[in-house]
Structures are given as C-alpha cells and as structure tokens.
Design a protein around this motif. Structure first.
Motif, PDB file in Angstrom:
ATOM      1  N   MET A  54      77.558 -23.174 -26.329  1.00 13.65           N
ATOM      2  CA  MET A  54      76.204 -23.564 -25.959  1.00 13.65           C
ATOM      3  C   MET A  54      75.456 -22.412 -25.298  1.00 13.65           C
ATOM      4  O   MET A  54      74.264 -22.213 -25.550  1.00 13.65           O
ATOM      5  N   ILE A  55      76.133 -21.657 -24.453  1.00 14.32           N
ATOM      6  CA  ILE A  55      75.492 -20.496 -23.827  1.00 14.32           C
ATOM      7  C   ILE A  55      75.026 -19.511 -24.894  1.00 14.32           C
ATOM      8  O   ILE A  55      73.906 -18.982 -24.832  1.00 14.32           O
ATOM      9  N   LEU A  56      75.868 -19.261 -25.876  1.00 15.88           N
ATOM     10  CA  LEU A  56      75.497 -18.329 -26.938  1.00 15.88           C
ATOM     11  C   LEU A  56      74.346 -18.867 -27.780  1.00 15.88           C
ATOM     12  O   LEU A  56      73.478 -18.106 -28.230  1.00 15.88           O
ATOM     13  N   LYS A  57      74.314 -20.189 -27.990  1.00 15.39           N
ATOM     14  CA  LYS A  57      73.200 -20.794 -28.735  1.00 15.39           C
ATOM     15  C   LYS A  57      71.874 -20.551 -28.029  1.00 15.39           C
ATOM     16  O   LYS A  57      70.874 -20.171 -28.643  1.00 15.39           O
ATOM     17  N   VAL A  58      71.854 -20.785 -26.727  1.00 15.17           N
ATOM     18  CA  VAL A  58      70.623 -20.613 -25.963  1.00 15.17           C
ATOM     19  C   VAL A  58      70.245 -19.131 -25.893  1.00 15.17           C
ATOM     20  O   VAL A  58      69.079 -18.754 -26.058  1.00 15.17           O
ATOM     21  N   ALA A  59      71.242 -18.283 -25.668  1.00 15.86           N
ATOM     22  CA  ALA A  59      70.979 -16.843 -25.525  1.00 15.86           C
ATOM     23  C   ALA A  59      70.471 -16.214 -26.816  1.00 15.86           C
ATOM     24  O   ALA A  59      69.779 -15.195 -26.769  1.00 15.86           O
ATOM     25  N   THR A  60      70.805 -16.802 -27.953  1.00 13.82           N
ATOM     26  CA  THR A  60      70.353 -16.264 -29.250  1.00 13.82           C
ATOM     27  C   THR A  60      69.167 -17.033 -29.818  1.00 13.82           C
ATOM     28  O   THR A  60      68.791 -16.827 -30.976  1.00 13.82           O
ATOM     29  N   GLY A  61      68.583 -17.921 -29.025  1.00 15.10           N
ATOM     30  CA  GLY A  61      67.379 -18.617 -29.450  1.00 15.10           C
ATOM     31  C   GLY A  61      67.582 -19.811 -30.354  1.00 15.10           C
ATOM     32  O   GLY A  61      66.625 -20.360 -30.901  1.00 15.10           O
ATOM     33  N   GLN A  62      68.823 -20.265 -30.513  1.00 11.54           N
ATOM     34  CA  GLN A  62      69.082 -21.422 -31.373  1.00 11.54           C
ATOM     35  C   GLN A  62      68.867 -22.737 -30.627  1.00 11.54           C
ATOM     36  O   GLN A  62      68.865 -23.805 -31.232  1.00 11.54           O
ATOM     37  N   MET A  63      68.736 -22.671 -29.308  1.00  8.79           N
ATOM     38  CA  MET A  63      68.450 -23.838 -28.482  1.00  8.79           C
ATOM     39  C   MET A  63      67.613 -23.385 -27.301  1.00  8.79           C
ATOM     40  O   MET A  63      67.813 -22.276 -26.784  1.00  8.79           O
ATOM     41  N   ASP A  64      66.669 -24.222 -26.865  1.00  5.70           N
ATOM     42  CA  ASP A  64      65.840 -23.824 -25.731  1.00  5.70           C
ATOM     43  C   ASP A  64      66.472 -24.289 -24.416  1.00  5.70           C
ATOM     44  O   ASP A  64      67.306 -25.196 -24.388  1.00  5.70           O
ATOM     45  N   VAL A  65      66.045 -23.656 -23.334  1.00 13.23           N
ATOM     46  CA  VAL A  65      66.609 -23.923 -22.011  1.00 13.23           C
ATOM     47  C   VAL A  65      66.348 -25.356 -21.576  1.00 13.23           C
ATOM     48  O   VAL A  65      67.191 -25.992 -20.935  1.00 13.23           O
ATOM     49  N   THR A  66      65.204 -25.900 -21.927  1.00 17.41           N
ATOM     50  CA  THR A  66      64.866 -27.273 -21.542  1.00 17.41           C
ATOM     51  C   THR A  66      65.866 -28.270 -22.127  1.00 17.41           C
ATOM     52  O   THR A  66      66.315 -29.202 -21.441  1.00 17.41           O
ATOM     53  N   THR A  67      66.231 -28.066 -23.388  1.00 13.95           N
ATOM     54  CA  THR A  67      67.206 -28.950 -24.025  1.00 13.95           C
ATOM     55  C   THR A  67      68.551 -28.851 -23.330  1.00 13.95           C
ATOM     56  O   THR A  67      69.219 -29.865 -23.098  1.00 13.95           O
ATOM     57  N   LEU A  68      68.961 -27.629 -22.991  1.00 17.89           N
ATOM     58  CA  LEU A  68      70.231 -27.446 -22.291  1.00 17.89           C
ATOM     59  C   LEU A  68      70.209 -28.146 -20.928  1.00 17.89           C
ATOM     60  O   LEU A  68      71.187 -28.800 -20.542  1.00 17.89           O
ATOM     61  N   THR A  69      69.111 -28.029 -20.215  1.00  9.36           N
ATOM     62  CA  THR A  69      68.985 -28.688 -18.918  1.00  9.36           C
ATOM     63  C   THR A  69      69.142 -30.197 -19.058  1.00  9.36           C
ATOM     64  O   THR A  69      69.808 -30.849 -18.239  1.00  9.36           O
ATOM     65  N   GLN A  70      68.551 -30.765 -20.099  1.00  3.81           N
ATOM     66  CA  GLN A  70      68.674 -32.201 -20.341  1.00  3.81           C
ATOM     67  C   GLN A  70      70.129 -32.597 -20.586  1.00  3.81           C
ATOM     68  O   GLN A  70      70.593 -33.632 -20.100  1.00  3.81           O
ATOM     69  N   LEU A  71      70.852 -31.776 -21.326  1.00  6.13           N
ATOM     70  CA  LEU A  71      72.245 -32.079 -21.638  1.00  6.13           C
ATOM     71  C   LEU A  71      73.127 -32.023 -20.391  1.00  6.13           C
ATOM     72  O   LEU A  71      74.063 -32.810 -20.244  1.00  6.13           O
ATOM     73  N   ILE A  72      72.812 -31.094 -19.483  1.00 10.38           N
ATOM     74  CA  ILE A  72      73.633 -30.934 -18.283  1.00 10.38           C
ATOM     75  C   ILE A  72      73.296 -32.000 -17.245  1.00 10.38           C
ATOM     76  O   ILE A  72      74.204 -32.611 -16.653  1.00 10.38           O
ATOM     77  N   ARG A  73      72.022 -32.243 -17.019  1.00 12.46           N
ATOM     78  CA  ARG A  73      71.607 -33.091 -15.898  1.00 12.46           C
ATOM     79  C   ARG A  73      71.328 -34.546 -16.290  1.00 12.46           C
ATOM     80  O   ARG A  73      71.263 -35.405 -15.435  1.00 12.46           O
ATOM     81  N   HIS A  74      71.148 -34.798 -17.565  1.00 14.35           N
ATOM     82  CA  HIS A  74      70.812 -36.149 -18.004  1.00 14.35           C
ATOM     83  C   HIS A  74      71.671 -36.519 -19.208  1.00 14.35           C
ATOM     84  O   HIS A  74      72.539 -35.767 -19.633  1.00 14.35           O
ATOM     85  N   LYS A  75      71.415 -37.711 -19.769  1.00  6.85           N
ATOM     86  CA  LYS A  75      72.155 -38.158 -20.948  1.00  6.85           C
ATOM     87  C   LYS A  75      71.176 -38.583 -22.029  1.00  6.85           C
ATOM     88  O   LYS A  75      70.719 -39.729 -22.048  1.00  6.85           O
ATOM     89  N   PRO A  76      70.822 -37.685 -22.935  1.00  2.00           N
ATOM     90  CA  PRO A  76      69.928 -38.065 -24.034  1.00  2.00           C
ATOM     91  C   PRO A  76      70.553 -39.166 -24.887  1.00  2.00           C
ATOM     92  O   PRO A  76      71.767 -39.320 -24.939  1.00  2.00           O
ATOM     93  N   GLU A  77      69.716 -39.923 -25.562  1.00  4.59           N
ATOM     94  CA  GLU A  77      70.209 -41.018 -26.393  1.00  4.59           C
ATOM     95  C   GLU A  77      71.038 -40.502 -27.571  1.00  4.59           C
ATOM     96  O   GLU A  77      72.000 -41.136 -27.991  1.00  4.59           O
ATOM     97  N   VAL A  78      70.641 -39.367 -28.109  1.00  5.78           N
ATOM     98  CA  VAL A  78      71.342 -38.810 -29.268  1.00  5.78           C
ATOM     99  C   VAL A  78      72.314 -37.726 -28.807  1.00  5.78           C
ATOM    100  O   VAL A  78      71.904 -36.764 -28.151  1.00  5.78           O
ATOM    101  N   ARG A  79      73.575 -37.895 -29.134  1.00  9.98           N
ATOM    102  CA  ARG A  79      74.575 -36.906 -28.766  1.00  9.98           C
ATOM    103  C   ARG A  79      74.466 -35.690 -29.688  1.00  9.98           C
ATOM    104  O   ARG A  79      74.486 -35.833 -30.914  1.00  9.98           O
TER     105      ARG A  79
END
Length: 249
Positions: A199-224
């Motif tokens: 996941m760190i590599l995904k965010v660092a290479t632009g494949q995922m944004d920081v906001t999405t990562l924050t949601q995954l760490i601090r909250h529980k989105p409906e879609v896994r």
C-alpha cells in the motif's frame, strides 16, 4: 519446567512456521529435533505464524519438560542436528505460565527491497528497478503508526480475533541499493506487513491517493479494497520482545 527457545531460519524451504499437512514446516523440524534429543514427544508453541517463504532472525517458541535440562547444552546439540537453514541462538527457562505468543510485548519485522539485481539477495529481498524517494516513503509510513483497526491490511480468516494493533514504529532506511521497511507493533495480523508495504508503494507511485489511504487506516469503507501482498521472501521476523519478569535466569 517451561522454556523459551530462540530460533533463526531461512524460510525458502519451508511452508511457514506452523505445522501443515503434506508440507514441511519449521515447527515440525524443531519438534522432531527436540524429540530425538530428549527421547520424548515435545510440542512447541510459537510467537508468530510466519507464512511460506518468510524468514526469521528471531522466532520464539515455548515448550515444557518434566525433567530439567541444561539449556546451553541442549541448544548446542540441536544446532548439531538441525539443517543448515535453521539455528538455535538460546534456550531460556521461564515461569510456568509464560506464553511465547500471548506474553510478547512487541514484534518487529523488516521487508527488504533491492534496486539492483543481486544473486545474494535473490531469496531474501524483492528486486524493484526503481523506488520512490525515501522522504516520501517515510511520510506515508508514518501514517500507520498508532493504535488502529488494520482489517483492510490483512488476510481475514475465521481464526482472526480482532483487528486492533498498536504500531510503535514504521519507517524506511536505505543503504546503497538496499531499501528496508521496518515496523514494530504489539501484534500483527496475517499478511499485514506485506499488505502495508504494498500500500505504501501504491501511494508513493501515484496509484492511490493519500485520502483513500487515510480512510482505510482510520475508518471502514463499505467496499473492501483489493489486497496487494508483496512477495513473502522479502519479509523477515526480526525480533520478539518479552517482559524480563518472565525469565527465571
């Protein structure tokens, strides 16, 4: 008497730590060696269930014996008969109810990546041609520190009892072409470290944004989200810590 046994192993030849059907596990090899030397069946219980291909600088397990033994001599005899990819660094007597898994105060893992092809790292590191800047990697890694629910960063099984983990450290270090991710926590879920690195590599290479990562760490989105696990051979269990009060001497 109960004893803690400190084990190192190179995981390539094994199906992981825990005994499995139709595959050779490190736990099985340790139990066979103890049984041969002590002429009695011995069951060991490990601190962490490392997966197939994962290595350990320090795995810890406990076992019980009716008759006291010389721990130093037993460790020496075990090293004489164990295969070259497994070694014993120490055997220590502990209090009767000490538990290698449940009494561990922390565990520390390392995930190794190399940016140049090196045959000596073939089976203990992942080769990636390019890595993001170390500063960026550490900024993202810092997001994982603290107490949080890590359900979205693990392989969920029926045996999983809760997803809360307290991550004390998470950082990257680089030496020449070797880049290593270190993480220390009170407990780890199955596949958690490999998922975090991915996941760190995904965010660092632009494949995922920081906001999405924050949601995954601090909250529980409906879609896994789809879980991306890095290859197992880059992962090493480095250390398992215990309160000193557990040890008799």
């Amino acid at each position: 008497m109960r004893y803690f046994i400190y084990i190192s192993y190179f995981g390539k030849a094994y199906s992981g730590w825990q005994i499995q059907k139709n595959a050779v596990a490190v736990q099985q090899v340790i139990e066979m060696a103890l049984g041969k030397l002590l002429a009695t069946a011995v069951v060991v219980s490990g601190s962490s269930r490392t997966d197939k291909g994962v290595h350990a600088v320090q795995q810890v397990a406990h076992f019980d014996l009716v008759t006291p033994i010389d721990p130093t001599h037993l460790a020496y005899k075990m090293n004489r008969i164990l295969p070259s990819d497994i070694s014993i660094s120490a055997i220590r007597p502990v209090i009767a109810d000490a538990h290698a898994r449940f009494d561990a105060s922390h565990r520390k893992y390392a995930y190794t990546i190399v940016t140049e092809k090196d045959p000596f790292y073939r089976d203990k590191a992942v080769w990636l041609r390019r890595m993001p800047p170390l500063t960026l990697l550490n900024q993202i890694a810092a997001m994982f520190t603290g107490k949080a629910d890590f359900e979205f960063f693990s392989k969920v099984t029926d045996a999983t009892k809760g997803f809360m983990c307290n991550v004390e450290e998470a950082f990257w270090l680089q030496t020449d072409y070797k880049v290593v991710f270190y993480i220390k926590a009170n407990r780890f879920l199955r596949g958690m470290v490999r998922a975090i690195v991915g996941m760190i590599l995904k965010v660092a290479t632009g494949q995922m944004d920081v906001t999405t990562l924050t949601q995954l760490i601090r909250h529980k989105p409906e879609v896994r989200p789809t879980l991306t696990l890095m290859p197992p051979h880059g992962l090493t269990l480095m250390e398992v810590g215990y309160p000193e009060a557990l040890f008799i001497q």
